[in-house]
Design a protein around this motif. Sequence first.
Motif, PDB file in Angstrom:
ATOM      1  N   ARG A 100       0.830  -1.205   0.000  1.00 28.22           N
ATOM      2  CA  ARG A 100       0.000   0.000   0.000  1.00 28.22           C
ATOM      3  C   ARG A 100       0.865   1.257   0.000  1.00 28.22           C
ATOM      4  NH1 ARG A 100      -4.178  -0.064   4.391  1.00 28.22           N
ATOM      5  NH2 ARG A 100      -4.899  -1.739   3.043  1.00 28.22           N
ATOM      6  N   PHE A 101       1.943   1.236   0.796  1.00 31.16           N
ATOM      7  CA  PHE A 101       2.789   2.425   0.895  1.00 31.16           C
ATOM      8  C   PHE A 101       3.987   2.360  -0.066  1.00 31.16           C
ATOM      9  CE2 PHE A 101       0.283   2.466   4.736  1.00 31.16           C
ATOM     10  CZ  PHE A 101      -0.142   3.786   4.755  1.00 31.16           C
ATOM     11  N   ARG A 102       3.954   1.378  -0.935  1.00 31.02           N
ATOM     12  CA  ARG A 102       4.896   1.285  -2.066  1.00 31.02           C
ATOM     13  C   ARG A 102       6.367   1.246  -1.646  1.00 31.02           C
ATOM     14  NH1 ARG A 102       2.178   4.140  -7.216  1.00 31.02           N
ATOM     15  NH2 ARG A 102       0.038   3.530  -6.745  1.00 31.02           N
ATOM     16  N   HIS A 103       6.660   0.427  -0.674  1.00 32.27           N
ATOM     17  CA  HIS A 103       8.072   0.282  -0.274  1.00 32.27           C
ATOM     18  C   HIS A 103       8.607  -0.990  -0.913  1.00 32.27           C
ATOM     19  CE1 HIS A 103       7.580   3.647   2.315  1.00 32.27           C
ATOM     20  NE2 HIS A 103       6.676   3.050   3.069  1.00 32.27           N
ATOM     21  N   LYS A 104       9.159  -0.780  -2.106  1.00 31.70           N
ATOM     22  CA  LYS A 104       9.558  -1.896  -2.957  1.00 31.70           C
ATOM     23  C   LYS A 104      10.547  -2.849  -2.267  1.00 31.70           C
ATOM     24  CE  LYS A 104       9.617  -0.273  -7.203  1.00 31.70           C
ATOM     25  NZ  LYS A 104      10.249   0.496  -8.266  1.00 31.70           N
ATOM     26  N   GLU A 105      11.578  -2.260  -1.651  1.00 33.27           N
ATOM     27  CA  GLU A 105      12.611  -3.110  -1.061  1.00 33.27           C
ATOM     28  C   GLU A 105      12.060  -3.908   0.126  1.00 33.27           C
ATOM     29  OE1 GLU A 105      15.331  -3.881  -2.576  1.00 33.27           O
ATOM     30  OE2 GLU A 105      14.601  -2.489  -4.098  1.00 33.27           O
ATOM     31  N   VAL A 106      11.179  -3.273   0.868  1.00 27.45           N
ATOM     32  CA  VAL A 106      10.552  -3.982   1.998  1.00 27.45           C
ATOM     33  C   VAL A 106       9.716  -5.141   1.455  1.00 27.45           C
ATOM     34  CG1 VAL A 106       8.914  -3.779   3.914  1.00 27.45           C
ATOM     35  CG2 VAL A 106      10.563  -1.939   3.497  1.00 27.45           C
ATOM     36  N   VAL A 107       8.992  -4.875   0.368  1.00 23.31           N
ATOM     37  CA  VAL A 107       8.180  -5.943  -0.244  1.00 23.31           C
ATOM     38  C   VAL A 107       9.093  -7.104  -0.648  1.00 23.31           C
ATOM     39  CG1 VAL A 107       6.789  -6.548  -2.267  1.00 23.31           C
ATOM     40  CG2 VAL A 107       6.330  -4.434  -1.025  1.00 23.31           C
TER      41      VAL A 107
ATOM     42  N   ASP B 221       3.937   2.213 -11.813  1.00 26.31           N
ATOM     43  CA  ASP B 221       4.704   1.962 -10.581  1.00 26.31           C
ATOM     44  C   ASP B 221       3.884   1.157  -9.580  1.00 26.31           C
ATOM     45  OD1 ASP B 221       7.193   2.771 -10.831  1.00 26.31           O
ATOM     46  OD2 ASP B 221       7.030   4.599  -9.589  1.00 26.31           O
ATOM     47  N   GLY B 222       2.623   1.552  -9.481  1.00 24.73           N
ATOM     48  CA  GLY B 222       1.717   0.855  -8.567  1.00 24.73           C
ATOM     49  C   GLY B 222       1.544  -0.600  -8.989  1.00 24.73           C
TER      50      GLY B 222
ATOM     51  N   TRP C  63       2.757  -4.440  -7.045  1.00 28.75           N
ATOM     52  CA  TRP C  63       1.885  -5.616  -6.839  1.00 28.75           C
ATOM     53  C   TRP C  63       2.522  -6.863  -7.446  1.00 28.75           C
ATOM     54  CZ3 TRP C  63      -2.630  -6.404  -4.177  1.00 28.75           C
ATOM     55  CH2 TRP C  63      -3.211  -5.258  -3.620  1.00 28.75           C
ATOM     56  N   ARG C  64       3.167  -6.627  -8.589  1.00 30.45           N
ATOM     57  CA  ARG C  64       3.828  -7.749  -9.253  1.00 30.45           C
ATOM     58  C   ARG C  64       4.961  -8.292  -8.365  1.00 30.45           C
ATOM     59  NH1 ARG C  64       3.751 -12.157 -11.719  1.00 30.45           N
ATOM     60  NH2 ARG C  64       5.653 -12.690 -12.795  1.00 30.45           N
ATOM     61  N   ILE C  65       5.776  -7.353  -7.819  1.00 27.30           N
ATOM     62  CA  ILE C  65       6.898  -7.777  -6.959  1.00 27.30           C
ATOM     63  C   ILE C  65       6.359  -8.540  -5.744  1.00 27.30           C
ATOM     64  CG2 ILE C  65       8.809  -6.946  -5.491  1.00 27.30           C
ATOM     65  CD1 ILE C  65       8.996  -4.521  -7.381  1.00 27.30           C
ATOM     66  N   ALA C  66       5.180  -8.106  -5.288  1.00 20.83           N
ATOM     67  CA  ALA C  66       4.579  -8.742  -4.105  1.00 20.83           C
ATOM     68  C   ALA C  66       3.971 -10.101  -4.430  1.00 20.83           C
ATOM     69  CB  ALA C  66       3.522  -7.822  -3.511  1.00 20.83           C
ATOM     70  N   GLY C  67       4.026 -10.490  -5.700  1.00 18.68           N
ATOM     71  CA  GLY C  67       3.569 -11.835  -6.051  1.00 18.68           C
ATOM     72  C   GLY C  67       2.108 -11.918  -6.453  1.00 18.68           C
ATOM     73  N   ALA C  68       1.480 -10.751  -6.773  1.00 22.65           N
ATOM     74  CA  ALA C  68       0.056 -10.792  -7.150  1.00 22.65           C
ATOM     75  C   ALA C  68      -0.119 -11.453  -8.520  1.00 22.65           C
ATOM     76  CB  ALA C  68      -0.506  -9.379  -7.175  1.00 22.65           C
ATOM     77  N   ASP C  69      -1.255 -12.089  -8.682  1.00 21.61           N
ATOM     78  CA  ASP C  69      -1.612 -12.665  -9.983  1.00 21.61           C
ATOM     79  C   ASP C  69      -2.177 -11.513 -10.820  1.00 21.61           C
ATOM     80  OD1 ASP C  69      -2.781 -13.847 -12.131  1.00 21.61           O
ATOM     81  OD2 ASP C  69      -4.224 -15.051 -10.976  1.00 21.61           O
TER      82      ASP C  69
ATOM     83  N   GLY D 274      -7.289   3.137 -23.308  1.00 17.15           N
ATOM     84  CA  GLY D 274      -6.275   3.615 -24.244  1.00 17.15           C
ATOM     85  C   GLY D 274      -4.909   3.810 -23.602  1.00 17.15           C
ATOM     86  N   ARG D 275      -4.627   3.076 -22.555  1.00 10.00           N
ATOM     87  CA  ARG D 275      -3.312   3.186 -21.882  1.00 10.00           C
ATOM     88  C   ARG D 275      -2.341   2.205 -22.528  1.00 10.00           C
ATOM     89  NH1 ARG D 275      -3.015   7.527 -18.435  1.00 10.00           N
ATOM     90  NH2 ARG D 275      -4.975   7.804 -17.323  1.00 10.00           N
ATOM     91  N   LYS D 276      -1.758   2.629 -23.617  1.00 10.28           N
ATOM     92  CA  LYS D 276      -0.908   1.741 -24.407  1.00 10.28           C
ATOM     93  C   LYS D 276       0.293   1.234 -23.600  1.00 10.28           C
ATOM     94  CE  LYS D 276      -0.174   1.913 -29.264  1.00 10.28           C
ATOM     95  NZ  LYS D 276       0.498   2.607 -30.304  1.00 10.28           N
ATOM     96  N   ASP D 277       0.936   2.184 -22.882  1.00  4.65           N
ATOM     97  CA  ASP D 277       2.156   1.789 -22.145  1.00  4.65           C
ATOM     98  C   ASP D 277       1.826   0.762 -21.060  1.00  4.65           C
ATOM     99  OD1 ASP D 277       0.692   3.793 -20.874  1.00  4.65           O
ATOM    100  OD2 ASP D 277       2.431   4.467 -19.709  1.00  4.65           O
ATOM    101  N   VAL D 278       0.640   0.914 -20.464  1.00  3.50           N
ATOM    102  CA  VAL D 278       0.247  -0.047 -19.424  1.00  3.50           C
ATOM    103  C   VAL D 278      -0.020  -1.410 -20.069  1.00  3.50           C
ATOM    104  CG1 VAL D 278      -1.474  -0.595 -17.648  1.00  3.50           C
ATOM    105  CG2 VAL D 278      -0.686   1.755 -17.924  1.00  3.50           C
ATOM    106  N   VAL D 279      -0.648  -1.409 -21.242  1.00  2.00           N
ATOM    107  CA  VAL D 279      -0.915  -2.675 -21.950  1.00  2.00           C
ATOM    108  C   VAL D 279       0.413  -3.359 -22.254  1.00  2.00           C
ATOM    109  CG1 VAL D 279      -1.861  -3.722 -24.046  1.00  2.00           C
ATOM    110  CG2 VAL D 279      -3.090  -1.854 -22.923  1.00  2.00           C
TER     111      VAL D 279
END
Length: 619
Positions: free
Chosen positions: A517-524, A556-557, A561-567, A586-591
């Motif tokens: 939730r607080f986006r702490h990548k290294e902690v995740v 980034d968000g 979630w991906r790093i945290a192992g979400a499907d 129409g979010r091409k970069d996200v796709v």
Amino acid sequence: MAEHSTPITLGRALIERNASSTNVQLHPCRSRKLSSCSSLGNESSVLVINTGGTIGMTLHDSGYAPKANALVESLRKLPILHDEQYARQTCLYESYGLKNTLVLPQSKLNKRIIYTILEYSPLLDSSNMTTDDWGQIGKDIEKNYENFDGFVILHGTDTMAYTASALSFMCENLGKPIVLTGSQVPIYELRNDGRDNLLGALLIAGQFIIPEVCLYFYNKLYRGNRVTKVHAESFNAFTSPNLAPLATIEVDFKINWDTVWRANNTAMFQARNELNRNVGLLRLFPGITASTVRAFLQPPMQGVVLETYGSGNAPDNRPDLLEELSKATNAGVIIVNCTQCLKGTVSPTYATGKVLMDAGLIAGSDMTPEAALSKLSYVLAKKELTLDAQKKLMAQNLRGEMSADLEGAKLCLSNHRFIQVIAKSLNVSCKEELEAIRDALSPSLACAAAKIGDTEALEALKEMGSDLRLGDFDGRTPLHVAACEGHLGLVQYLLNQGASVHAKDRYGDTPLSNAVRFRHKEVVRLLRKTGAHFSREQMEEAGTELCSLAASGDKDGLRIWRIAGADMTKPGYDGKTAIEVAQAAGRKDVVEFLTPLHQHNSKSMNGAGIEFTAVPTVL
Ligand SMILES: NC(=O)C[C@H](N)C(=O)O
């Protein structure tokens, strides 16, 4: 050995049910949540592995023998072990997709324990069990580790101490409770100890994060590798001669948290299922001949527990005997010296004990023979280790099985000024009251210290005996707080102190979900490395969150979630996946970002996804 049962993907089972259901708009899980939203946060799930034993036996012509496919149905009829009304109200059967799932009535701690029974075939009297059966249990726990909060193993009492000891070593970096239990009288009989034992084991496995392999019997929870069976007929069949129980369950649960063992490293759980069978127990007796000892130590023998007299003594006037022992240790057999006495430890106090050290034996401290034997079996299976490294492991305390380095570090509560000042202002002085104040205050103080990243304050709290794993009034532990704040060093420190990555606060949040939730990548990353994972409920909710991140183009968000192992293929509330939402917006970069993850995930979910093992007949 128990038959391998057909693995079934839990996620897929749910999806298939949904597709074949007439009410396709509502996913079974979601309909369940809507009807029971206030209670879901209080639910926990336990996998019960039924291996056999008296608990599920009936009387046959040849005597008591296990009865197959009978336990679930008979438990379903027992109101103390199953609440049918709750199960129906909350669509339990649809949601779990398994008929062998039951639910306990609400506990005193307001918990609902949902338990699923996995029955082995054939069910065994535990006298028939072998190391292969230990391996099978290890495999099933590993396969289902992330789907359940705790595990109960129903097992015969005769060899339960061996299995409990073996599993304690096999389960490396355990973060969840595994509780073995059984009974002296079958659960089907009018007067029996099976119901109480099963209920107690479920309540422990479903309510407390005691990350050990334990044995629950007759109101006491023991460390699994400390027990031995001491009575063939009494309900009070087990004792733990050299370690006080981890918990006693009488009017209330009294957990001795100071004694609870915890892995203090950052590594994932794994079950090491390979075991070495070339091990044995040899009990000394007056007049034992050298030829008996020689015969016993012949290849393929690789590890022996020598059960000696008193504090580890053997005759020092028997050079013939000592020579056989020396010859074997020189040839690479590991021999561990354990006492025949129920209580006490091996020590080099006597000359008769020293001669065994000289013969190359390893002192087994106060290990039970069951623990020493299964430890040998586990250590000798580590083929990647040299003989010296294996010997070193045998002498080390790996899972609290010996008292060697457990002593010391008991804090002196009265040393701490802060608590003393409070105690004085409240007019208390006796130890029990001081302890009660400490226990009430320290979780909140520890959380406050974790918020500002104050490791020194946490050290001080630890020194005065506070348990840094405990939660405050909202069930929030210092690890939750440190994860929210992104204090990576502190998260590492708390994990080294044995903090649990599986702790849930009252809202069902874990340190992992907080760090996401607080986006702490290294902690995740660190929490994942330590075995943290999303629960089934969190996974269900993740879909909607992923969709909203995709809609707003928040890569980034999504990444966290991906790093945290979400499907990443989980659909949101309206059945659309994040990639579909991104396409529509129409979010091409996200796709582009989601496409490879989507492909990877769908492959792994169709292939080696989380598997739930169950016996085909009960599905
Ligand atoms: N009480 C019991 O469970 C004894 C039984 N013979 C067993 O170990 O399976």
